[in-house]
Write a protein that holds these residues in place. Structure first.
Motif, PDB file in Angstrom:
ATOM      1  N   ALA A   1       5.584   3.198   3.021  1.00 35.89           N
ATOM      2  CA  ALA A   1       5.493   2.878   4.620  1.00 35.89           C
ATOM      3  C   ALA A   1       4.350   3.734   4.641  1.00 35.89           C
ATOM      4  CB  ALA A   1       6.655   3.553   5.464  1.00 35.89           C
ATOM      5  N   GLU A   2       4.862   5.214   4.474  1.00 39.56           N
ATOM      6  CA  GLU A   2       3.122   6.137   5.215  1.00 39.56           C
ATOM      7  C   GLU A   2       2.305   6.050   4.866  1.00 39.56           C
ATOM      8  OE1 GLU A   2       4.595   8.688   7.240  1.00 39.56           O
ATOM      9  OE2 GLU A   2       6.296   8.313   6.811  1.00 39.56           O
ATOM     10  N   LYS A   3       1.978   5.389   3.916  1.00 42.32           N
ATOM     11  CA  LYS A   3       0.289   4.736   4.077  1.00 42.32           C
ATOM     12  C   LYS A   3       0.499   3.468   4.699  1.00 42.32           C
ATOM     13  CE  LYS A   3      -0.512   6.185  -1.166  1.00 42.32           C
ATOM     14  NZ  LYS A   3      -1.067   6.337  -2.341  1.00 42.32           N
ATOM     15  N   ALA A   4       0.855   2.447   5.216  1.00 44.41           N
ATOM     16  CA  ALA A   4       1.160   1.896   5.627  1.00 44.41           C
ATOM     17  C   ALA A   4       1.098   1.655   6.896  1.00 44.41           C
ATOM     18  CB  ALA A   4       2.434   0.118   5.278  1.00 44.41           C
ATOM     19  N   LEU A   5       0.754   2.704   7.338  1.00 44.08           N
ATOM     20  CA  LEU A   5       0.990   3.279   8.653  1.00 44.08           C
ATOM     21  C   LEU A   5      -0.118   4.158   9.006  1.00 44.08           C
ATOM     22  CD1 LEU A   5       4.294   5.017  10.017  1.00 44.08           C
ATOM     23  CD2 LEU A   5       3.856   2.916  11.137  1.00 44.08           C
ATOM     24  N   VAL A   6      -0.258   4.274   7.554  1.00 38.89           N
ATOM     25  CA  VAL A   6      -2.121   5.748   8.051  1.00 38.89           C
ATOM     26  C   VAL A   6      -3.204   4.227   8.023  1.00 38.89           C
ATOM     27  CG1 VAL A   6      -3.877   6.107   6.309  1.00 38.89           C
ATOM     28  CG2 VAL A   6      -1.491   7.424   7.075  1.00 38.89           C
ATOM     29  N   GLU A   7      -2.450   2.879   7.186  1.00 41.22           N
ATOM     30  CA  GLU A   7      -3.961   2.125   7.491  1.00 41.22           C
ATOM     31  C   GLU A   7      -3.897   0.873   8.579  1.00 41.22           C
ATOM     32  OE1 GLU A   7      -5.859   1.327   4.789  1.00 41.22           O
ATOM     33  OE2 GLU A   7      -5.177   2.745   3.457  1.00 41.22           O
ATOM     34  N   PHE A   8      -2.674   0.769   9.102  1.00 45.11           N
ATOM     35  CA  PHE A   8      -2.783   0.486  10.176  1.00 45.11           C
ATOM     36  C   PHE A   8      -3.166   1.398  11.410  1.00 45.11           C
ATOM     37  CE2 PHE A   8       1.845  -1.085   9.708  1.00 45.11           C
ATOM     38  CZ  PHE A   8       0.889  -2.789   9.519  1.00 45.11           C
ATOM     39  N   GLU A   9      -3.596   2.944  11.305  1.00 48.16           N
ATOM     40  CA  GLU A   9      -4.218   3.015  12.412  1.00 48.16           C
ATOM     41  C   GLU A   9      -5.683   3.648  12.475  1.00 48.16           C
ATOM     42  OE1 GLU A   9      -3.284   7.751  14.514  1.00 48.16           O
ATOM     43  OE2 GLU A   9      -2.218   7.475  11.978  1.00 48.16           O
ATOM     44  N   VAL A  10      -5.898   3.738  10.489  1.00 45.07           N
ATOM     45  CA  VAL A  10      -7.485   2.930  10.823  1.00 45.07           C
ATOM     46  C   VAL A  10      -8.017   1.942  10.681  1.00 45.07           C
ATOM     47  CG1 VAL A  10      -9.029   2.938   8.422  1.00 45.07           C
ATOM     48  CG2 VAL A  10      -6.976   4.549   8.926  1.00 45.07           C
ATOM     49  N   PHE A  11      -7.232   0.579  10.845  1.00 50.21           N
ATOM     50  CA  PHE A  11      -7.278  -0.367  11.212  1.00 50.21           C
ATOM     51  C   PHE A  11      -7.938  -0.805  12.883  1.00 50.21           C
ATOM     52  CE2 PHE A  11      -7.033  -4.268  13.626  1.00 50.21           C
ATOM     53  CZ  PHE A  11      -8.473  -5.328  12.819  1.00 50.21           C
ATOM     54  N   ASP A  12      -6.536   0.302  13.336  1.00 52.13           N
ATOM     55  CA  ASP A  12      -6.990   0.540  15.071  1.00 52.13           C
ATOM     56  C   ASP A  12      -7.948   1.683  15.215  1.00 52.13           C
ATOM     57  OD1 ASP A  12      -5.748  -0.237  17.392  1.00 52.13           O
ATOM     58  OD2 ASP A  12      -5.668   2.199  16.911  1.00 52.13           O
ATOM     59  N   LYS A  13      -8.628   2.441  14.573  1.00 50.89           N
ATOM     60  CA  LYS A  13      -9.787   2.657  14.973  1.00 50.89           C
ATOM     61  C   LYS A  13     -11.236   2.128  14.853  1.00 50.89           C
ATOM     62  CE  LYS A  13      -7.688   7.645  13.592  1.00 50.89           C
ATOM     63  NZ  LYS A  13      -7.751   8.607  12.843  1.00 50.89           N
TER      64      LYS A  13
END
Length: 848
Positions: free
Chosen positions: A162-174
């Protein structure tokens, strides 16, 4: 008149105009149809009506797919793929990807994205992750690059990272925060944050999402999840506000509005507004178009009813959902909740049935463990302890949580213990201690193991375990109780000295123990058994004074009174017992105390008081074991007061109301005696005869023969034949091996009286002299001691015989008989001396 040729010209012109119009309007009309199909499809897609959207897009491509531009083709194809995907028609997605005209696809990333998404949906996360990791390299200009980034996040999440998933969601948001896919990313990001417990961050993301001023499905879904987050954090009023806003939005899909209403219903319920909760769910069921979501509303409504203890309505709704969707995980949860609701409301038979249904229908291991555990509780409450133990054992085998396993095994032991299967109970407790040595149940299991051994009369083993428990937990209440149980075991073994020592040590080791009343009561009982009534009284008085709320206070108070009784303090006993009746009017011991008070008054000749006491008893305790005896003693009291008629009626009531009483012969005999006092001898004879014939084993049979004989004797004054009957009755007594010595002497005396009454004076004299007087002297010389009653009848016989002798002027014989009376002794001896002196003085010449 119009020229014919001119008319034909006009017609031809009109036809030409129509043809021109048709040729011009047909492409326009076709464009309108295409636009309509596309708009309806996109609206349905946004509303989540995916089957309708699929139909519109398929028709659009079938009718216009060959003529539209590639960019428009890609757009509609993407819509159709999404419609199929949302319906989980993954095979159709693959088929469509294989059939598509790739030459018309400028962005090949579209095909790769959807193919990868199907791999993801099939659980092939590693392969899907491999594809999306290559996506940026292979399709850097694709419109689906952002979606591929999101798909990478999904793959990580499903792979357990889940931690990597959250990183990817945040990267997409940026990177793509202003793209059309940004709202979808925000909702997925927020959901993931909530699943890992980062509610604060999730709230930030959702608040960003719901502030977007567009009618987007993702925005409306964000409202739903923000409302649910408020519910999770118990912000019920905020939850109601945002969820109601969504529910009232006519542009939102009906199913989404329904879900918002279901969640708002939970908030209303938490705010104890049940009508609002019920209305919200009912409205949601009306709005929902998806059968599953509609049924989910019924599930929610059923759950609300269960939570508010309206079990009947709740059960009906849940059972419909469970039967319609047996494979839905919510059905197994609903079935468990239904069974637990029946259990919590003490409908144990229904709970057992519902837990059983779960075990026969669902396969979820945790749910099965819960079902067997719940069924065990239900069976235990129904008293079916052996079956209960089996269910708890099944729960133990299925649970993986150590705490639940330990609890289940402990309950196995408890069930066997309640069923008096102490060996099996001890085995279960022992297994718990062996397999789970660090369990929180160890102290209780140790105590129960020892208690099981004690109940199984394995006192040495039990004491060993109890003492080990005391050593391990010396400051615990279990230690105090363990020592108490050892003392009680000593009492059962007859080791009263050891028990007394233990009880005394407990009073010093744990002076403030909650078990102090039991300690004092146990020691007091030992003193009571040993007739050390003063010592016993001290302990019983301490209980009454210091522990008035204890379970043993009533019995201690009662025994305190009995101690006074046994040391001869009847008046003090009466005071204690009268106080007992006032303090504990509903005690199980109160009837016995009432009865004792009645007997006290009777024995002290206070017959009016005894009558009242026994009457009160009979009225208050009609079903008590002593109720018949109370009426019997009330009858005795009335007879003693010479209220013979009322006494007979009271005894008749006792006979009528308690026909199976063992005191029936006593009641009938008392009636017979009362009838004699009323001079109703014929009726008395009938009653004495009933006792003789109906109760031949009764010790009153001999007395009944005597009473019958007495009645016949009295009636002999009017009919001489009755004396013969009376002698027959007395003869039965004389010849009976069951008759006591004084009863035999009485019957012999009365036989002689009957002979005397019939004029057979000589026979009567011989009977008095030979059968009674001479035999009594002979028995005395042989060491037989006659009781007071026997001496009374012997004295009467001597008086009667000496009287006959005097009447026959046989004065020497009269004196000799009176001298025999002196040998018999008793209160009549002085009178016998006076009569001897009188006879000798009047007939002095006969005695020189």
């Amino acid at each position: 008149m119009v020229n014919g040729s001119l008319l034909m010209v006009h017609v031809r012109k009109a036809l030409l105009l129509v043809c021109l119009l048709i040729s011009v309007s047909t492409p326009a009309l076709m464009a309108q149809d295409a636009k309509k199909l596309l708009k309806e499809g996109e609206t349905a897609l946004d509303h989540g009506v995916y089957s309708f959207a699929q139909k519109q897009f398929e028709q659009y491509l079938a009718e216009f797919g060959e003529t539209i531009k590639p960019q428009e083709y890609e757009k509609v194809l993407n819509h159709l793929l999404r419609s199929l995907h949302e319906q989980k028609k993954f095979e159709d997605v693959q088929r469509l990807l294989n059939e598509v005209d790739k030459k018309r696809i400028s962005d090949r990333g579209l095909l790769v994205f959807w193919r990868t998404l199907v791999e993801y949906e099939k659980g092939e996360y590693a392969q899907a992750l491999k594809e999306v990791n290559l996506f940026k390299k292979n399709y850097p200009e694709s419109e689906f690059l952002g979606r591929a980034e999101r798909l990478r996040a999904w793959c990580y999440y499903k792979s357990g990272d889940a931690e990597k998933a959250l990183v990817e969601f945040e990267v997409f948001d940026k990177k793509f925060g202003k793209s059309p896919d940004s709202p979808d990313n925000l909702i997925e990001w927020a959901k993931t944050l909530m699943t890992v417990g980062q509610d604060e961050k999730a709230a930030e993301v959702l608040n960003r999402l719901v502030r977007i001023k567009k009618e987007l499905r993702a925005v409306r879904e964000g409202q739903l999840w923000l409302g649910r987050l408020y519910l999770k954090r118990s912000n019920y009023k905020q939850a109601v506000t945002i969820l109601t806003t969504l529910a009232d939005n006519n542009n939102a899909a009906g199913d989404l509005r329904a879900e918002a209403l279901y969640s708002s219903a939970y908030a209303h319920g938490a705010l104890t507004n049940l009508p609002a909760a019920v209305n919200a769910v009912a409205r949601g069921v009306e709005l929902a178009s998806n059968p599953g979501i509609k049924s989910l509303g019924n599930l929610e409504l059923g759950t609300i009813y269960l939570e508010r203890n309206n079990i009947e309505k709740g059960a009906a709704l849940l059972k419909v959902f469970i039967s319609e969707f047996p494979d839905d995980p919510a059905s197994s949860d609903a079935q468990l909740e239904l069974a637990k609701a029946f259990l919590d409301t003490a409908k144990y038979d229904l709970s057992v049935n519902e837990f059983q249904y779960y075990t026969e229908t669902f396969t979820n291991t945790f749910g099965l463990a819960e079902a067997h555990f719940g069924k065990g509780w239900g069976l235990s409450h129904l008293g079916r302890q052996s079956e209960s133990a089996i269910e708890f054992q099944k729960a133990y085998d299925l649970f993986t949580d150590p705490v639940r396993k330990e609890e289940s095994l402990f309950k196995v032991g408890d069930s066997y213990f309640r069923n008096n299967q102490y060996k099996l109970a001890a085995d279960a407790y022992g297994l718990l201690m062996k397999v789970h040595p660090a369990s929180r149940f160890i102290p209780d299991a140790s105590f129960q193991l020892a208690e099981s051994q004690a109940r199984d009369e394995k006192y040495d083993k039990a004491e060993e375990v109890f003492r080990a428990l005391v050593a391990s937990y010396p400051e615990s209440q279990l230690a105090e109780e363990a020592l108490l149980r050892i003392a009680e075991m000593k009492v059962k073994q007859g080791l009263l000295r050891d028990a007394t020592t233990l009880y005394t040590s407990l009073t010093t080791l744990y002076p403030k123990s909650k078990f102090m009343p039991d300690v004092l009561f146990g020691r007091g009982n030992i003193y009571f058994q040993q007739w050390r009534f003063n010592k016993a009284m001290e302990d019983f008085e301490r209980i009454a004074a210091n522990h008035p709320e204890s379970d043993v206070v009533e019995e201690a108070y009662y025994k305190q009174g009995m101690c006074h009784y046994w040391i001869g303090q009847d008046e003090t006993t009466l005071k204690v017992f009268n106080s007992f009746i006032e303090k504990y009017p509903k005690s199980n011991l109160t009837p016995a105390v009432f009865f004792w008070v009645g007997r006290y008054h009777f024995n002290h000749g206070q017959f009016k008081d005894s009558e009242k006491a026994f009457n009160d008893f009979a009225e208050k305790y009609k079903d008590h074991a002593l109720a018949a005896d109370a009426l019997l003693w009330k009858g005795y009291s009335l007879i003693k007061r010479r209220e013979y008629k009322m006494g007979v009626e009271t005894l008749a009531a006792m006979i009528k109301d308690y026909p199976n009483s063992s005191k029936m012969p006593d009641a009938r005999f008392a009636q017979g005696e009362a009838l004699c006092e009323m001079a109703n001898y014929d009726a008395a004879i009938l009653i004495f005869g009933e006792i003789i014939n109906k109760y031949p084993e009764s010790p009153l049979v001999i007395s009944a023969w005597l009473g019958k004989g007495d009645c016949q004797f009295i009636l002999g004054g009017d009919d001489q034949r009755r004396y013969k009957e009376s002698m027959g009755s007395y003869r039965v007594v004389i010849n009976s091996s069951n008759a006591r010595a004084e009863q035999v002497v009485e019957a012999e005396y009365k036989t002689a009286r009957s002979l005397e009454k019939t004029g057979r004076t000589a026979e009567s004299f011989e009977y008095y002299y030979q059968k009674i007087l001479l035999r009594s002297i002979d028995e005395r010389e042989k060491g037989v001691r006659h009781n007071e009653s026997s001496r009374l009848w012997m004295t009467k016989a001597a008086y009667a015989a000496s009287g006959i002798a005097e009447d026959n002027e046989e004065f020497k014989a009269a004196v000799s008989i009176l001298e025999l009376m002196l040998k018999i002794g008793g209160e009549a001896a002085p009178d016998a001396k006076r009569r001897i002196e009188k006879i000798k003085s009047e007939h002095w010449w006969l005695f020189y």
